[in-house]
Scaffold this motif. Structure first.
Motif, PDB file in Angstrom:
ATOM      1  N   LEU A  83     -24.750  39.365  19.771  1.00 46.11           N
ATOM      2  CA  LEU A  83     -24.600  40.333  21.044  1.00 46.11           C
ATOM      3  C   LEU A  83     -23.546  41.271  20.604  1.00 46.11           C
ATOM      4  CD1 LEU A  83     -24.170  37.147  23.466  1.00 46.11           C
ATOM      5  CD2 LEU A  83     -26.158  38.725  23.270  1.00 46.11           C
ATOM      6  N   ARG A  84     -23.749  42.481  21.365  1.00 48.24           N
ATOM      7  CA  ARG A  84     -22.735  43.733  21.265  1.00 48.24           C
ATOM      8  C   ARG A  84     -22.803  44.208  22.858  1.00 48.24           C
ATOM      9  NH1 ARG A  84     -21.205  46.225  16.738  1.00 48.24           N
ATOM     10  NH2 ARG A  84     -23.167  45.905  15.823  1.00 48.24           N
ATOM     11  N   SER A  85     -21.374  44.566  22.852  1.00 50.77           N
ATOM     12  CA  SER A  85     -21.217  45.439  24.067  1.00 50.77           C
ATOM     13  C   SER A  85     -21.019  46.738  23.768  1.00 50.77           C
ATOM     14  CB  SER A  85     -19.967  44.910  24.978  1.00 50.77           C
ATOM     15  OG  SER A  85     -20.092  43.714  25.183  1.00 50.77           O
ATOM     16  N   LEU A  86     -21.707  47.717  24.595  1.00 50.59           N
ATOM     17  CA  LEU A  86     -21.560  49.127  24.355  1.00 50.59           C
ATOM     18  C   LEU A  86     -21.196  50.050  25.660  1.00 50.59           C
ATOM     19  CD1 LEU A  86     -25.287  49.170  22.960  1.00 50.59           C
ATOM     20  CD2 LEU A  86     -23.044  49.460  21.659  1.00 50.59           C
ATOM     21  N   ALA A  87     -20.518  50.985  25.482  1.00 48.41           N
ATOM     22  CA  ALA A  87     -19.879  51.883  26.466  1.00 48.41           C
ATOM     23  C   ALA A  87     -20.528  53.388  25.957  1.00 48.41           C
ATOM     24  CB  ALA A  87     -18.723  51.739  26.731  1.00 48.41           C
ATOM     25  N   GLU A  88     -21.000  54.086  26.822  1.00 49.91           N
ATOM     26  CA  GLU A  88     -21.504  55.347  26.642  1.00 49.91           C
ATOM     27  C   GLU A  88     -21.268  56.151  27.719  1.00 49.91           C
ATOM     28  OE1 GLU A  88     -25.784  57.830  25.484  1.00 49.91           O
ATOM     29  OE2 GLU A  88     -25.881  55.618  26.187  1.00 49.91           O
ATOM     30  N   ALA A 105     -30.669  74.210  28.322  1.00 45.55           N
ATOM     31  CA  ALA A 105     -30.258  72.923  28.742  1.00 45.55           C
ATOM     32  C   ALA A 105     -29.782  72.227  27.820  1.00 45.55           C
ATOM     33  CB  ALA A 105     -31.249  72.289  29.466  1.00 45.55           C
ATOM     34  N   THR A 106     -28.838  71.418  27.903  1.00 49.05           N
ATOM     35  CA  THR A 106     -27.819  70.873  26.862  1.00 49.05           C
ATOM     36  C   THR A 106     -27.627  69.115  27.274  1.00 49.05           C
ATOM     37  OG1 THR A 106     -25.843  71.391  27.704  1.00 49.05           O
ATOM     38  CG2 THR A 106     -26.772  72.540  25.916  1.00 49.05           C
ATOM     39  N   ARG A 107     -27.641  68.438  26.295  1.00 48.98           N
ATOM     40  CA  ARG A 107     -27.238  66.815  26.546  1.00 48.98           C
ATOM     41  C   ARG A 107     -26.200  66.588  25.602  1.00 48.98           C
ATOM     42  NH1 ARG A 107     -32.189  63.103  26.289  1.00 48.98           N
ATOM     43  NH2 ARG A 107     -32.757  64.481  24.802  1.00 48.98           N
ATOM     44  N   LEU A 108     -25.271  65.979  25.839  1.00 55.59           N
ATOM     45  CA  LEU A 108     -24.213  65.481  25.076  1.00 55.59           C
ATOM     46  C   LEU A 108     -23.778  63.962  25.226  1.00 55.59           C
ATOM     47  CD1 LEU A 108     -21.570  68.447  25.458  1.00 55.59           C
ATOM     48  CD2 LEU A 108     -23.034  67.962  23.446  1.00 55.59           C
ATOM     49  N   SER A 109     -23.620  63.261  24.255  1.00 52.78           N
ATOM     50  CA  SER A 109     -23.113  61.720  24.513  1.00 52.78           C
ATOM     51  C   SER A 109     -22.262  61.322  23.351  1.00 52.78           C
ATOM     52  CB  SER A 109     -24.669  60.857  24.588  1.00 52.78           C
ATOM     53  OG  SER A 109     -25.404  60.839  23.400  1.00 52.78           O
ATOM     54  N   PHE A 110     -21.687  60.129  23.737  1.00 58.03           N
ATOM     55  CA  PHE A 110     -20.886  59.529  22.886  1.00 58.03           C
ATOM     56  C   PHE A 110     -20.658  58.066  23.095  1.00 58.03           C
ATOM     57  CE2 PHE A 110     -16.919  57.629  21.713  1.00 58.03           C
ATOM     58  CZ  PHE A 110     -16.510  57.764  20.446  1.00 58.03           C
ATOM     59  N   GLU A 111     -20.964  57.325  22.201  1.00 61.06           N
ATOM     60  CA  GLU A 111     -21.245  55.727  22.320  1.00 61.06           C
ATOM     61  C   GLU A 111     -20.347  54.906  21.532  1.00 61.06           C
ATOM     62  OE1 GLU A 111     -25.074  53.229  23.084  1.00 61.06           O
ATOM     63  OE2 GLU A 111     -24.877  53.851  20.772  1.00 61.06           O
TER      64      GLU A 111
END
Length: 352
Positions: free
Chosen positions: A236-241, A252-258
Motif C-alpha cells: 500500500l502506498r499513499s500518493l499526493a499530486e 497548451a501545457t501540463r505540469l505535475s508533481f507527485e
C-alpha cells in the motif's frame, strides 16, 4: 449567479444572434483549435466560455461549448438519472516495444566480485508489435454538473519476431461533481492490469481530487490536487499530486508533481515531476514531454538501491485520428543491474 446560469445566458445570446452578427463579432479563430490541445474537458469548457465572454459571440465556439456542457450534465432539467454520453473507439496500433516479456534489462549481475549470467529467456526481449486498444465510456448524470462515469480500456500487442504477446486492461469508475462557480470535487476507483510472459502487474487505486479553474490575462488554467491510496503487489502506498494544466495564446501545457510516501523498509519518498507542451503546426498537433523521477531507497542483496529516471516523449497528431509517438527513457541506479536505456515508438489510428 452560478455557473449554470452564467453559461446559459452567454449561450442564449450567442445562438440567437444568427450568422450575420457572428461574422461581425468573431472571436480569435484559433480559440477552438487551441482547446483541442487540452486533455482536461473542464479546462476546454472554461477556455471556450471565457473566450466567448471576452471576445464577443462566435457560433462555432458556442456550439462546441454547448456540447461540452451537455456532456457534463449542465443541461439536466429533470430529476432522476439521465444518460449523458456513450463513446467508443478502436485504436489499431503498430509499435516498437523493447521489452515485451517483462525481462531484466541487464544480461548479467555482479555481486561481491562474482558475475552471474541470466538465462536468455529471462532477459528483456522485444520487437515490432501489432495490436489494438478498445476504449469505451458511459456517463449518467444525476444532478446539474454531477455524474457517474464508467470507462473501460482493453488492449493487446503481439510481436511476431520474438513470438511474444502483451495485454493491458483498465477499468475506472468516477463520481464527478460540480460544487460552485468553477470548483469541482471527484472520487475515482481504478483497476489496472498488465500481463507479460515474465511479469504480471495488478494495481488498484482510490483517488479523491479537487480542482479550480481561473483566468490570468489571456491564459486559462486548471489547478488540481489529488490524494490517492494505491495497492500494488500486496503493498500500500499513499500518493499526493498537484497539477496545473493551462491554455496560452498559442499552446497548451501540463505540469505535475507527485509525492509517494515510503512503504515497508523503504527510506525516502517516491518523487516524480512531469511537464508537457502541445502546440498547433499547419493544422496538426505537436507535443513534447519531459519527466523526472527518484525512487525510494531500498536494499538489494545488501546494497543500497536508489533509481533516478529521465523520460522524453514526442507526439504528432494528424487530423485528430492518426497519432505518432516516440519515447526515450533512461534509468540510472546505484545498483548497475537495474540501469536501463530504452527507445520506443508507436503509431495508432482512431476508429470512432
Amino acid at each position: 449567479m452560478g455557473i449554470k446560469r452564467q453559461l446559459a445566458a452567454l449561450l442564449l445570446g450567442v445562438l440567437t444572434l444568427g450568422p450575420q452578427a457572428v461574422g461581425a463579432q468573431a472571436t480569435n479563430p484559433s480559440l477552438r483549435d487551441l482547446t483541442q490541445l487540452v486533455t482536461s474537458e473542464r479546462l476546454r469548457t472554461f477556455a471556450l466560455a471565457r473566450g466567448l465572454a471576452a471576445g464577443g459571440p462566435d457560433l462555432g465556439t458556442a456550439l462546441d461549448l454547448k456540447q461540452l456542457l451537455r456532456r457534463q450534465g449542465f443541461y439536466m432539467d429533470e430529476t432522476g438519472w439521465q444518460r449523458l454520453a456513450v463513446d467508443q473507439a478502436l485504436y489499431p496500433q503498430l509499435s516498437y516495444v523493447p521489452n515485451m516479456n517483462g525481462g531484466s534489462p541487464q544480461e548479467r549481475l555482479e555481486f561481491r566480485g562474482l558475475t552471474f549470467h541470466l538465462r536468455d529467456d529471462l532477459v528483456a526481449r522485444g520487437g515490432l508489435a501489432v495490436g489494438a486498444t478498445y476504449d469505451g465510456l458511459l456517463r449518467y448524470g444525476w444532478d446539474s454538473g454531477r455524474y457517474l462515469q464508467l470507462q473501460a480500456q482493453l488492449g493487446g500487442l503481439y510481436a511476431p519476431g520474438p513470438d511474444l504477446g502483451r495485454t493491458r486492461a483498465r477499468l475506472a469508475l468516477c463520481s464527478r461533481n460540480h460544487l460552485t462557480d468553477w470548483h469541482f470535487v471527484d472520487l475515482c476507483l481504478n483497476h489496472y492490469e498488465d500481463h507479460r510472459d515474465l511479469q504480471d502487474v495488478t494495481r488498484d487505486e482510490a483517488t479523491v481530487s479537487v480542482s479550480t479553474l481561473f483566468e490570468r490575462s489571456a491564459s486559462r488554467h486548471e489547478l488540481g490536487l489529488s490524494l490517492s491510496r494505491l495497492s500494488d503487489e500486496d503493498r500500500l502506498r499513499s500518493l499526493a499530486e498537484i497539477g496545473l494544466e493551462s491554455v496560452w495564446a498559442g499552446s497548451a501545457t501540463r505540469l505535475s508533481f507527485e509525492y509517494g510516501a515510503p512503504t515497508g523498509d523503504e527510506t525516502g519518498a517516491l518523487l516524480t515531476a512531469a511537464g508537457e507542451i502541445r502546440w498547433p503546426v499547419a493544422g496538426q498537433v505537436v507535443g513534447l514531454g519531459l519527466s523526472l523521477s527518484r525512487s525510494p531507497e531500498t536494499q538489494f542483496l545488501g546494497e543500497d538501491r536508489r533509481d533516478h529516471s529521465l523520460g522524453v516523449t514526442g507526439l504528432l497528431a494528424i487530423d485528430g485520428r492518426l497519432v505518432l509517438t516516440a519515447a526515450y527513457s533512461r534509468t540510472r541506479s546505484t545498483v548497475s543491474f537495474f540501469e536501463d536505456e530504452v527507445i520506443s515508438f508507436g503509431v495508432s489510428y482512431s476508429f470512432p
